[in-house]
Design a protein around this motif. Structure first.
Motif, PDB file in Angstrom:
ATOM      1  N   PHE A 172      17.224   9.002   4.209  1.00 42.87           N
ATOM      2  CA  PHE A 172      15.852   8.891   4.687  1.00 42.87           C
ATOM      3  C   PHE A 172      15.252  10.283   4.709  1.00 42.87           C
ATOM      4  O   PHE A 172      15.925  11.254   5.034  1.00 42.87           O
ATOM      5  N   SER A 173      13.968  10.394   4.374  1.00 46.54           N
ATOM      6  CA  SER A 173      13.289  11.684   4.428  1.00 46.54           C
ATOM      7  C   SER A 173      11.930  11.512   5.107  1.00 46.54           C
ATOM      8  O   SER A 173      11.169  10.617   4.764  1.00 46.54           O
ATOM      9  N   ASP A 207      10.216   1.192  14.394  1.00 52.22           N
ATOM     10  CA  ASP A 207      10.525   2.215  15.411  1.00 52.22           C
ATOM     11  C   ASP A 207       9.263   2.719  16.105  1.00 52.22           C
ATOM     12  O   ASP A 207       9.337   3.251  17.202  1.00 52.22           O
ATOM     13  N   LEU A 208       8.094   2.537  15.471  1.00 55.13           N
ATOM     14  CA  LEU A 208       6.834   3.014  16.064  1.00 55.13           C
ATOM     15  C   LEU A 208       6.130   1.899  16.842  1.00 55.13           C
ATOM     16  O   LEU A 208       4.915   1.706  16.716  1.00 55.13           O
ATOM     17  N   ASP A 268       0.812  -1.212   0.000  1.00 56.59           N
ATOM     18  CA  ASP A 268       0.000   0.000   0.000  1.00 56.59           C
ATOM     19  C   ASP A 268       0.850   1.269   0.000  1.00 56.59           C
ATOM     20  O   ASP A 268       2.028   1.250   0.383  1.00 56.59           O
ATOM     21  N   SER A 269       0.220   2.345  -0.360  1.00 56.81           N
ATOM     22  CA  SER A 269       0.843   3.659  -0.324  1.00 56.81           C
ATOM     23  C   SER A 269       1.211   4.033   1.119  1.00 56.81           C
ATOM     24  O   SER A 269       0.492   3.682   2.045  1.00 56.81           O
ATOM     25  N   ALA A 270       2.327   4.688   1.296  1.00 50.61           N
ATOM     26  CA  ALA A 270       2.772   5.263   2.576  1.00 50.61           C
ATOM     27  C   ALA A 270       3.296   4.258   3.601  1.00 50.61           C
ATOM     28  O   ALA A 270       3.505   4.603   4.761  1.00 50.61           O
ATOM     29  N   VAL A 271       3.531   3.007   3.178  1.00 50.69           N
ATOM     30  CA  VAL A 271       4.090   2.024   4.115  1.00 50.69           C
ATOM     31  C   VAL A 271       5.603   2.183   4.269  1.00 50.69           C
ATOM     32  O   VAL A 271       6.200   1.637   5.204  1.00 50.69           O
ATOM     33  N   SER A 316       9.480   3.614  -0.621  1.00 56.50           N
ATOM     34  CA  SER A 316      10.497   4.505  -1.204  1.00 56.50           C
ATOM     35  C   SER A 316      11.608   4.803  -0.202  1.00 56.50           C
ATOM     36  O   SER A 316      12.779   4.905  -0.577  1.00 56.50           O
ATOM     37  N   ALA A 342      13.050   1.932   8.209  1.00 54.01           N
ATOM     38  CA  ALA A 342      13.839   2.743   7.274  1.00 54.01           C
ATOM     39  C   ALA A 342      14.359   3.979   8.000  1.00 54.01           C
ATOM     40  O   ALA A 342      15.456   4.458   7.732  1.00 54.01           O
ATOM     41  N   LEU A 343      13.562   4.483   8.946  1.00 57.05           N
ATOM     42  CA  LEU A 343      13.945   5.669   9.716  1.00 57.05           C
ATOM     43  C   LEU A 343      15.213   5.418  10.527  1.00 57.05           C
ATOM     44  O   LEU A 343      16.165   6.192  10.468  1.00 57.05           O
ATOM     45  N   ASN A 394       7.346  -2.727   8.014  1.00 57.72           N
ATOM     46  CA  ASN A 394       8.193  -1.538   8.197  1.00 57.72           C
ATOM     47  C   ASN A 394       7.656  -0.624   9.316  1.00 57.72           C
ATOM     48  O   ASN A 394       6.530  -0.771   9.760  1.00 57.72           O
ATOM     49  N   LYS A 395       8.482   0.306   9.743  1.00 58.68           N
ATOM     50  CA  LYS A 395       8.227   1.292  10.808  1.00 58.68           C
ATOM     51  C   LYS A 395       8.272   0.635  12.190  1.00 58.68           C
ATOM     52  O   LYS A 395       7.507   0.989  13.090  1.00 58.68           O
ATOM     53  N   ASP A 404       9.444  13.660   5.150  1.00 59.17           N
ATOM     54  CA  ASP A 404       8.316  14.232   4.406  1.00 59.17           C
ATOM     55  C   ASP A 404       8.412  13.862   2.925  1.00 59.17           C
ATOM     56  O   ASP A 404       8.302  14.707   2.057  1.00 59.17           O
ATOM     57  N   GLU A 406      -0.067   2.431  -6.461  1.00 52.74           N
ATOM     58  CA  GLU A 406      -0.395   1.454  -5.431  1.00 52.74           C
ATOM     59  C   GLU A 406      -1.864   1.025  -5.393  1.00 52.74           C
ATOM     60  O   GLU A 406      -2.216   0.144  -4.640  1.00 52.74           O
TER      61      GLU A 406
HETATM   62  P1  GDP Z   1       5.607   4.612   0.055  1.00 55.33           P
HETATM   63  O1  GDP Z   1       4.373   5.322  -0.409  1.00 55.33           O
HETATM   64  O2  GDP Z   1       5.316   3.185   0.413  1.00 55.33           O
HETATM   65  O3  GDP Z   1       6.752   4.745  -0.897  1.00 55.33           O
HETATM   66  O4  GDP Z   1       6.024   5.303   1.446  1.00 55.33           O
HETATM   67  P2  GDP Z   1       7.186   6.390   1.718  1.00 55.33           P
HETATM   68  O5  GDP Z   1       8.528   5.757   1.626  1.00 55.33           O
HETATM   69  O6  GDP Z   1       6.949   7.576   0.859  1.00 55.33           O
HETATM   70  O7  GDP Z   1       6.923   6.739   3.256  1.00 55.33           O
HETATM   71  C1  GDP Z   1       5.666   7.233   3.679  1.00 55.33           C
HETATM   72  C2  GDP Z   1       5.832   8.012   4.971  1.00 55.33           C
HETATM   73  O8  GDP Z   1       6.259   7.137   6.012  1.00 55.33           O
HETATM   74  C3  GDP Z   1       6.875   9.117   4.885  1.00 55.33           C
HETATM   75  O9  GDP Z   1       6.442  10.213   5.674  1.00 55.33           O
HETATM   76  C4  GDP Z   1       8.107   8.492   5.501  1.00 55.33           C
HETATM   77  O10 GDP Z   1       8.984   9.438   6.055  1.00 55.33           O
HETATM   78  C5  GDP Z   1       7.488   7.592   6.567  1.00 55.33           C
HETATM   79  N1  GDP Z   1       8.317   6.417   6.863  1.00 55.33           N
HETATM   80  C6  GDP Z   1       8.871   5.554   5.973  1.00 55.33           C
HETATM   81  N2  GDP Z   1       9.559   4.592   6.603  1.00 55.33           N
HETATM   82  C7  GDP Z   1       9.457   4.843   7.920  1.00 55.33           C
HETATM   83  C8  GDP Z   1       9.951   4.193   9.108  1.00 55.33           C
HETATM   84  O11 GDP Z   1      10.653   3.185   9.074  1.00 55.33           O
HETATM   85  N3  GDP Z   1       9.592   4.748  10.307  1.00 55.33           N
HETATM   86  C9  GDP Z   1       8.819   5.872  10.394  1.00 55.33           C
HETATM   87  N4  GDP Z   1       8.540   6.330  11.616  1.00 55.33           N
HETATM   88  N5  GDP Z   1       8.350   6.509   9.305  1.00 55.33           N
HETATM   89  C10 GDP Z   1       8.657   5.999   8.092  1.00 55.33           C
END
Ligand code: GDP
Ligand code: MG
Length: 177
Positions: free
Chosen positions: A36-37, A127-128, A19-22, A25, A155-156, A124-125, A39, A71
């Motif tokens: 890592f970014s 850390d949360l 899905d989107s935002a997981v 990228s 990724a963070l 992923n994530k 935003d 996605e």
């Molecule tokens: P995509 O749509 O699957 O490509 O997701 P992105 O890589 O664009 O990430 C979506 C959002 O989640 C962004 O705001 C990222 O900074 C955040 N994000 C990605 N990976 C992590 C992570 O491992 N931990 C946290 N806390 N945020 C993350």
């Protein structure tokens, strides 16, 4: 210098789906450029990134494809899957829905990709953890049932990102060598 005139023994195409935002990228940015970014904008246009690693004394170039905001269900085209020897199915451990959709992504993947593709499930994530909505056991059980490799990543924080990519690349290497 470095990997300039490097002899490449293998090129493995790996696709990222989920899905989107997981964090697909950001996982790719972390692995390929150690970036890592927080935003990150919706992915636009970038087709793939490469990174070369050494496995069994061979130079293996990973060509990792990222969805360009495709996605939505069934929006990923067959060209995306063509020639892929590996796939990372990514969900967000804080978003139950992104995990529930994995079965659908898997079905789509199996419909498009090669039969012997190596598949890895990525939560992923990590850390949360305080916002966790998918238990590690649930994901492990799903992965075992479906015959997928599994790892949780951040990724963070750069946790398990390199090990995850090295695991899938090593498994692909085993199937082709
Ligand atoms: P995509 O749509 O699957 O490509 O997701 P992105 O890589 O664009 O990430 C979506 C959002 O989640 C962004 O705001 C990222 O900074 C955040 N994000 C990605 N990976 C992590 C992570 O491992 N931990 C946290 N806390 N945020 C993350
Ligand atoms: Mg993206």
């Amino acid at each position: 210098h470095g990997d300039f005139n490097q002899k490449i023994d293998y090129v493995f195409k790996i696709v990222l789906i989920g899905d989107s935002a997981v964090g697909k990228s950001q996982l790719l940015g972390r692995f390929s450029r150690n970036e890592f970014s927080l935003d990150s904008k919706a992915t636009i246009g970038v087709e793939f990134q490469t990174k070369t690693v050494v496995i069994d004394h061979k130079n293996v170039k990973a060509q990792i494809w990222d969805t360009a905001g495709q996605e939505r269900y069934r929006a990923v085209t067959s060209a995306y899957y063509r020639g892929a020897v590996g796939a990372m199915l990514v969900y967000d451990i804080t978003k139950r829905q992104s995990f529930d959709h994995i079965a659908r992504w898997l079905e789509e993947l199996r419909g498009h990709a090669d039969n012997n593709i190596t598949i890895m499930l990525i939560g992923n994530k990590s850390d949360l953890d305080s916002q966790r909505d998918v238990s590690t056991d649930d994901a492990k059980e799903f992965a075992e049932r479906e015959g997928l490799f599994f790892m949780e990543t951040s990724a963070l924080e750069a946790t398990n990102v390199e090990p995850a990519f090295l695991t899938i690349l090593t498994e692909i290497y085993r199937t082709v060598s």
